[in-house]
Design a protein around this motif. Structure first.
Motif, PDB file in Angstrom:
ATOM      1  N   MET A 160       0.953  -1.277   0.010  1.00 26.16           N
ATOM      2  CA  MET A 160       0.141  -0.120   0.208  1.00 26.16           C
ATOM      3  C   MET A 160       0.880   1.193  -0.114  1.00 26.16           C
ATOM      4  SD  MET A 160      -2.642   1.230   3.007  1.00 26.16           S
ATOM      5  CE  MET A 160      -3.094  -0.301   3.173  1.00 26.16           C
ATOM      6  N   LEU A 210      -3.727   4.996  -2.428  1.00 29.12           N
ATOM      7  CA  LEU A 210      -4.507   5.595  -1.468  1.00 29.12           C
ATOM      8  C   LEU A 210      -5.304   6.868  -2.185  1.00 29.12           C
ATOM      9  CD1 LEU A 210      -3.038   5.527   2.173  1.00 29.12           C
ATOM     10  CD2 LEU A 210      -4.746   4.035   1.246  1.00 29.12           C
ATOM     11  N   LEU A 270      -4.655  -2.992  -4.442  1.00 28.92           N
ATOM     12  CA  LEU A 270      -4.895  -2.583  -3.219  1.00 28.92           C
ATOM     13  C   LEU A 270      -5.963  -3.481  -2.492  1.00 28.92           C
ATOM     14  CD1 LEU A 270      -4.712  -0.494  -0.971  1.00 28.92           C
ATOM     15  CD2 LEU A 270      -6.605   0.923  -2.133  1.00 28.92           C
ATOM     16  N   GLU A 271      -6.987  -3.757  -3.175  1.00 23.59           N
ATOM     17  CA  GLU A 271      -7.984  -4.967  -2.953  1.00 23.59           C
ATOM     18  C   GLU A 271      -7.143  -6.341  -2.502  1.00 23.59           C
ATOM     19  OE1 GLU A 271     -12.141  -3.836  -4.991  1.00 23.59           O
ATOM     20  OE2 GLU A 271     -10.698  -4.947  -6.003  1.00 23.59           O
ATOM     21  N   LEU A 327      -5.058  -5.853   0.817  1.00 20.11           N
ATOM     22  CA  LEU A 327      -5.962  -5.759   2.085  1.00 20.11           C
ATOM     23  C   LEU A 327      -6.877  -6.880   2.358  1.00 20.11           C
ATOM     24  CD1 LEU A 327      -6.977  -1.906   1.780  1.00 20.11           C
ATOM     25  CD2 LEU A 327      -5.276  -3.139   3.150  1.00 20.11           C
ATOM     26  N   LEU A 376     -13.353  -3.772  -2.332  1.00 20.27           N
ATOM     27  CA  LEU A 376     -13.449  -2.238  -2.053  1.00 20.27           C
ATOM     28  C   LEU A 376     -14.561  -1.663  -2.817  1.00 20.27           C
ATOM     29  CD1 LEU A 376      -9.954  -0.953  -1.633  1.00 20.27           C
ATOM     30  CD2 LEU A 376     -11.410  -1.452   0.152  1.00 20.27           C
ATOM     31  N   GLU A 408     -16.254  -2.009   3.678  1.00 22.64           N
ATOM     32  CA  GLU A 408     -14.824  -1.780   3.850  1.00 22.64           C
ATOM     33  C   GLU A 408     -14.294  -0.603   3.232  1.00 22.64           C
ATOM     34  OE1 GLU A 408     -16.451  -4.413   2.751  1.00 22.64           O
ATOM     35  OE2 GLU A 408     -16.246  -5.814   4.342  1.00 22.64           O
ATOM     36  N   ALA A 409     -14.702  -0.455   2.169  1.00 25.35           N
ATOM     37  CA  ALA A 409     -14.202   1.014   1.524  1.00 25.35           C
ATOM     38  C   ALA A 409     -14.630   2.275   2.250  1.00 25.35           C
ATOM     39  CB  ALA A 409     -14.945   1.242   0.109  1.00 25.35           C
ATOM     40  N   PHE A 411     -15.052   2.211   5.137  1.00 23.30           N
ATOM     41  CA  PHE A 411     -14.293   2.195   6.619  1.00 23.30           C
ATOM     42  C   PHE A 411     -12.814   2.744   6.353  1.00 23.30           C
ATOM     43  CE2 PHE A 411     -11.372   0.028   9.445  1.00 23.30           C
ATOM     44  CZ  PHE A 411     -11.717   0.225  10.655  1.00 23.30           C
ATOM     45  N   LEU A 412     -12.551   2.374   5.122  1.00 23.08           N
ATOM     46  CA  LEU A 412     -11.003   2.889   4.768  1.00 23.08           C
ATOM     47  C   LEU A 412     -10.866   4.150   4.634  1.00 23.08           C
ATOM     48  CD1 LEU A 412      -8.077   2.140   3.981  1.00 23.08           C
ATOM     49  CD2 LEU A 412      -8.746   1.327   1.849  1.00 23.08           C
ATOM     50  N   ARG A 434      -9.794   6.911   7.166  1.00 25.45           N
ATOM     51  CA  ARG A 434      -8.354   6.752   7.598  1.00 25.45           C
ATOM     52  C   ARG A 434      -7.430   7.104   6.481  1.00 25.45           C
ATOM     53  NH1 ARG A 434     -11.876   4.100  10.047  1.00 25.45           N
ATOM     54  NH2 ARG A 434     -11.882   3.491  12.212  1.00 25.45           N
ATOM     55  N   ALA A 435      -7.736   6.679   5.234  1.00 19.29           N
ATOM     56  CA  ALA A 435      -6.832   6.891   4.045  1.00 19.29           C
ATOM     57  C   ALA A 435      -6.879   8.495   3.828  1.00 19.29           C
ATOM     58  CB  ALA A 435      -7.598   6.464   2.767  1.00 19.29           C
TER      59      ALA A 435
END
Length: 308
Positions: A1, A6, A39-40, A43, A47, A60-61, A63-64, A67-68
């Motif tokens: 990553m 990101l 990326l998928e 992780l 996504l 999940e996307a 959630f990310l 943070r991203a």
């Protein structure tokens, strides 16, 4: 990553369409698709749900995404901070002060900032102790002068000074002629209470009075010392605060202040620990400490001693 992946992910999550996202990023659509797939795979989650109308982010996307976005903002700030190291501090810095401290510090602090950091825009935000800490944690202010101990562990703090809490009244009041005031004598005193309960000077007074077994006679409650001192000068009663907040009235002979035995207030500078300070904020901490040291050492902050 990596940061590029990101950034691609964030744009696609916002656009929800590979073609539009590729145009925004100025990359070929296959290159974007490949980076999202990598990326998928890394992780171990899906996504996006691909369909004819575009790409819908999964749970999940989402959630990310938060943070991203934080990581990219952090990386951008790091870049700006490193660039700022190569030039003079600049940009806005907001400092939170209680109304009483703002009266004392606004002029010397503004002069010092203009002298040492001419490209920095100082903003002084007034508030009571509890609201100032909330502003720090929310990012509304970069620094604040708080009373020790501050609540919580999410603050970085720097010691400033300890000062006596004083009984403040008119010079012609015989009760103001003693070298010190004692809490056990407070039972019959008509008091103009400042601030809010369980905070700052008022908290120290209320705790001290309870310890001494004294019931305070609260004539009126006000938020700021500016209003309190007007009432005191008018003969409504006495107030309790730190002497520096009424320094001009003390020097003019309109008020007198005597320390209350056993009541003290410690001051600290605080910033939020979850946000790295800019260079301008770091410099502001040093300027603020220097201004306060000069005031104390020059006798402009009565009944106060510096903390190491």
């Amino acid at each position: 990553m990596d940061l590029r992946q990101l950034r691609y992910f964030i744009v696609l999550a916002n656009q929800q369409h590979f073609g539009r996202a590729a145009n925004v990023l100025h990359v070929a659509q296959p290159a974007l698709t490949r980076q999202i797939q990598l990326l998928e795979e890394e992780l171990g989650v899906q996504l996006f749900v691909r369909h004819a109308r575009g790409a819908t982010p999964t749970e999940e996307a989402l959630f990310l995404l938060e943070r991203a976005s934080f990581l990219l903002r952090y990386a951008e700030q790091l870049k700006q901070d490193m660039m700022a190291r190569q030039r003079d501090p600049r940009g806005p810095v907001a400092v939170g002060l209680s109304p009483g401290l703002a009266l004392l510090l606004a002029v010397p602090l503004t002069r010092a900032v203009h002298r040492r950091m001419p490209d920095v825009r100082l903003r002084i935000v007034e508030g009571l102790a509890q609201s100032l800490q909330g502003m720090l944690l929310q990012g509304t202010v970069d620094l604040a002068v708080l009373n020790y101990p501050a609540q919580g562990t999410n603050l970085v703090t720097f010691p400033l000074l300890t000062e006596d809490i004083c009984l403040i009244g008119r010079p012609d009041d015989k009760r103001m002629h003693a070298p010190k005031a004692k809490l056990k004598q407070f039972g019959g005193l008509p008091l103009v209470m400042t601030g809010v309960a369980k905070s700052g000077v008022r908290l120290e007074l209320e705790v001290g009075a309870a310890r001494a077994g004294v019931e305070l006679n609260q004539m009126v409650e006000v938020e700021t010392v500016e209003v309190a001192k007007r009432l005191v000068r008018d003969g409504v009663g006495l107030t309790v605060h730190f002497a520096a907040a009424v320094k001009e009235d003390l020097e003019a002979g309109r008020l007198n202040a005597i320390p209350i035995e056993g009541l003290h207030l410690r001051r600290i500078i605080a910033r939020a620990s979850d946000r790295p300070p800019s260079r301008a904020t770091e410099e502001m901490i040093d300027i603020l400490r220097t201004v306060i040291e000069e005031l104390v050492q020059g006798g402009e902050w009565p009944h106060a001693v510096l903390d190491s």
